[in-house]
Enzyme design. Structure first.
Site, PDB file in Angstrom:
ATOM      1  N   LYS A 250       0.874  -1.172   0.000  1.00 25.42           N
ATOM      2  CA  LYS A 250       0.000   0.000   0.000  1.00 25.42           C
ATOM      3  C   LYS A 250       0.908   1.217   0.000  1.00 25.42           C
ATOM      4  O   LYS A 250       1.573   1.509   0.997  1.00 25.42           O
ATOM      5  CB  LYS A 250      -0.936   0.015   1.209  1.00 25.42           C
ATOM      6  N   ARG A 255      -3.913   8.306  -5.472  1.00 29.46           N
ATOM      7  CA  ARG A 255      -4.447   7.379  -6.461  1.00 29.46           C
ATOM      8  C   ARG A 255      -4.720   8.110  -7.772  1.00 29.46           C
ATOM      9  O   ARG A 255      -5.212   9.229  -7.766  1.00 29.46           O
ATOM     10  CB  ARG A 255      -5.745   6.809  -5.935  1.00 29.46           C
ATOM     11  N   ARG A 270      -7.924  10.888  -7.201  1.00 33.80           N
ATOM     12  CA  ARG A 270      -8.844  10.103  -6.359  1.00 33.80           C
ATOM     13  C   ARG A 270     -10.260  10.691  -6.396  1.00 33.80           C
ATOM     14  O   ARG A 270     -11.247  10.002  -6.357  1.00 33.80           O
ATOM     15  CB  ARG A 270      -8.260  10.108  -4.948  1.00 33.80           C
ATOM     16  N   GLU A 300      -0.996   4.089  -7.981  1.00 34.61           N
ATOM     17  CA  GLU A 300      -0.716   5.077  -6.944  1.00 34.61           C
ATOM     18  C   GLU A 300       0.530   5.850  -7.379  1.00 34.61           C
ATOM     19  O   GLU A 300       1.563   5.249  -7.699  1.00 34.61           O
ATOM     20  CB  GLU A 300      -0.484   4.358  -5.604  1.00 34.61           C
ATOM     21  N   PHE A 340      -1.764  -0.797 -10.309  1.00 37.94           N
ATOM     22  CA  PHE A 340      -2.325  -1.961  -9.627  1.00 37.94           C
ATOM     23  C   PHE A 340      -3.615  -2.509 -10.233  1.00 37.94           C
ATOM     24  O   PHE A 340      -4.109  -3.530  -9.784  1.00 37.94           O
ATOM     25  CB  PHE A 340      -2.495  -1.718  -8.122  1.00 37.94           C
ATOM     26  N   ARG A 415     -17.003   0.277  -1.285  1.00 39.93           N
ATOM     27  CA  ARG A 415     -16.014   0.023  -0.237  1.00 39.93           C
ATOM     28  C   ARG A 415     -16.427  -1.291   0.427  1.00 39.93           C
ATOM     29  O   ARG A 415     -17.186  -1.302   1.378  1.00 39.93           O
ATOM     30  CB  ARG A 415     -16.003   1.181   0.772  1.00 39.93           C
TER      31      ARG A 415
END
Ligand code: ATP
Length: 561
Positions: A250, A255, A270, A300, A340, A415
């Site tokens: 992480k 992002r 983001r 990221e 990612f 989420r």
């Protein structure tokens, strides 16, 4: 369609706090819009915006210019309008008063249409370069000249981004479904894939459920990012994932969602704001290192310091904010992109493909090098191996690990538990400033303590969970005062109420149950960590999150963590 009707809608929305009624009012309004080009713009105007957040265009009109324009349109002194704001506490209200009092009335005035208002906004947004302020002033004065006081009030609020009618994305989604009798899940899906309410409303009206279910990802329009929940530790995460998972570093950066269409590259933050222009070197590297013609990937962006070690995410945000001297910043704050995920490639929608396959595909489309990399990962069943990787990530200066379910599809905007993040401490909260207090003595002219709110979806409002005064430097307080002053809603003695717009990251020692605030929770020893410009109030932590962290903390205390 007349702007008067929209102003009437704003007024009715303001009069009620009932969500169901607000939804119905918006739905009824949307149903009345018959022209596709108007339906495309109205949803944003209802949200109090002119353009979607991802649209690069912005009005660039501040209070001063607005006051000058109203003064020009009405013949009333700017200082009168400024003074009036002290009584009304709202520039919109004061603009309405000025229009009521106006001395110059336009004799050839035409009633304002939504189209004319929008077209003027577009012209204002596109006016650049020398003399642009004067041209903007003329465009603005022109519409205020023809505006009724009530229209003027809402025009001003739209221009300043302070609508306050309590319509957020969720409500608009429900209203679109109601207006055109389509399924709310399909409206949601279409919005998550395109983040374009104008387009979604149009499809809902003219093509119904069938059209909505066929809405596809469009290169160039951002997709709502999939998000993570928190896990207490690596072992728990592995269990939650079903015994085997991919663990990725992480990174502590920002992002980004990268859209590539031939030579055209767009990079979204983001918050899905277009940040392409501020990071031209990243754009060039993407052109070289992403093989497909058309592709959407996520990663990221990390600021790199001495010895290649990562620097905290605020450095990346400093790059995003830059409009000038970008060359200098490229040298000062070098960036690295760690990719990612892949959401789309050459006509193929990838979000319904399982993660492990997406990762393989991502690996096949990236030519690593030049600061474009794949997020470092392992796939394992072994808790020991995962823990070793976690320690390694921390030793390298990263934030922790992400655990990802191998069989998870990409769920835009969700989420869920398919992605879990693992960090060493109780995680900081991102909260919204909803009030503040003027300081004392040396700090009498700055706001120096801030009331923090978490969103309560049931109330549809932000509820207080604490007050923070520590962790700020003197410069921070000056900056915050400047930023918050235009957002002051009410002043009582030293206390002020603030329009919930600004998100800050807060560290704390613990969460307590407390009757002090209506939320039932209070943060113990909160400390300011950073301004989260990358987050909008809708992205801030909710009261449910606070409750969840409280439970986690109690579990940890009981040694079950
Ligand atoms: P945070 O404040 O932890 O960044 P967030 O609300 O932005 O939280 P979460 O879903 O809670 O988002 O955490 C995932 C975030 O971590 C992503 O939005 C992304 O910015 C960041 N991140 C860093 N490395 C990765 C990675 N390898 N995979 C996914 N996200 C990553």
């Amino acid at each position: 369609m007349l702007y008067k009707d929209l102003a009437e809608l704003y007024k009715r929305l303001e009069k009620t706090t009932l969500k169901t009624l607000k939804t119905r009012l918006v739905a009824e309004f949307l149903r009345e819009v018959d022209k596709p080009d108007i339906l495309e713009i109205v949803p944003y105007l209802i949200l109090g915006k002119v353009f979607p957040d991802w649209d690069e265009r912005e009005l660039g009109v501040g209070e001063k210019l607005l006051i000058r324009a109203v003064s020009m349109a009405t013949g009333i002194e700017g200082s009168w309008i400024e003074n009036s704001v002290k009584d009304t506490g709202d520039l919109g209200e004061s603009v309405a008063l000025a229009l009521q009092k106006r001395r110059q009335k336009s004799f050839f005035g035409q009633p304002l249409t939504i189209k004319r208002v929008y077209t003027t906004f577009v012209k204002i947004a596109e006016t650049q370069g020398a003399g642009s302020q004067d041209r903007k002033l003329k465009y603005l004065a022109n519409i205020f000249m023809d505006a009724t006081p009530e229209e003027g009030k809402y025009l001003a609020r739209t221009i300043l981004g302070q609508m306050r009618t309590g319509v957020a994305e969720g409500l608009l989604r429900d209203a679109i479904a109601q207006a055109f009798s389509v399924k709310v899940e399909l409206v949601e899906r279409a919005y998550m894939l395109t983040t374009d309410f104008g387009y979604v409303a149009k499809v809902a009206k003219f093509e119904g459920n069938e059209g909505l279910s066929k809405v596809e990802i469009q290169v160039g329009k951002p997709i709502k990012p999939m998000l993570a929940q928190m896990a207490t530790n690596v072992r728990d995460a592995l269990v939650e994932m079903g015994g085997e998972a991919e663990f990725e570093i992480k990174y502590d950066g920002a992002r980004v969602q990268v859209h590539k269409d031939g030579d055209r590259i767009i990079i979204y933050s983001r918050r899905l704001e277009n940040v392409t222009k501020s990071i031209p070197e990243v754009v060039e590297r993407i052109k070289k290192h992403l093989k497909p013609e058309k592709v959407i990937v996520e990663g990221e962006l990390v600021a790199i310091g001495e010895g290649g070690r990562p620097r905290p995410f605020q450095y990346v945000l400093r790059r995003f904010r830059r409009k000038y001297n970008i060359k200098e910043m490229i040298e000062k704050i070098p960036l690295e992109l760690n990719l990612f995920d892949i959401l789309y490639v050459d006509g193929e929608n990838m979000i319904d493909t399982i993660f492990i396959e997406r990762r393989k595909r991502l690996e096949s489309v990236v030519n690593q090098g030049d600061g474009v990399k794949l997020a470092e990962n392992i796939i394992t069943k072994s808790p020991e191996e995962a823990e070793a990787f976690y320690r390694k990530a921390l030793a390298m200066g990263h934030e922790g690990l992400m655990a990802k379910r191998l069989d998870a599809t990409y769920e835009p905007g969700n989420r869920g538990k398919k992605w879990l993040k693992i960090k060493p401490t109780m995680e900081n909260l991102d909260l919204v400033i909803i009030g503040a207090e003027w300081g004392e003595g040396r700090r009498a002219h700055v706001l120096s303590s801030f009331l923090l709110g978490a969103y309560d979806p049931e109330k549809g409002d932000f509820v207080p969970v604490g007050k923070v005064g520590s962790g700020f430097t003197d410069e921070d307080l000056i900056e915050f005062t400047k930023m918050l002053k235009p957002l002051i809603r009410e002043e009582k003695g030293k206390e002020v109420k603030i329009e919930p717009k600004v998100v800050i990251e807060i560290a704390y020692q613990e969460i307590q149950k407390s009757p002090k605030y209506e939320s039932g929770y209070a943060l113990r020893f909160p400390r300011y960590v950073a301004l989260r410009e990358d987050k909008s109030p809708e992205d801030a932590d909710t009261i449910e999150r606070v409750a969840q962290l409280y439970e986690l903390q109690e579990r940890m205390k009981a040694g079950k963590g």
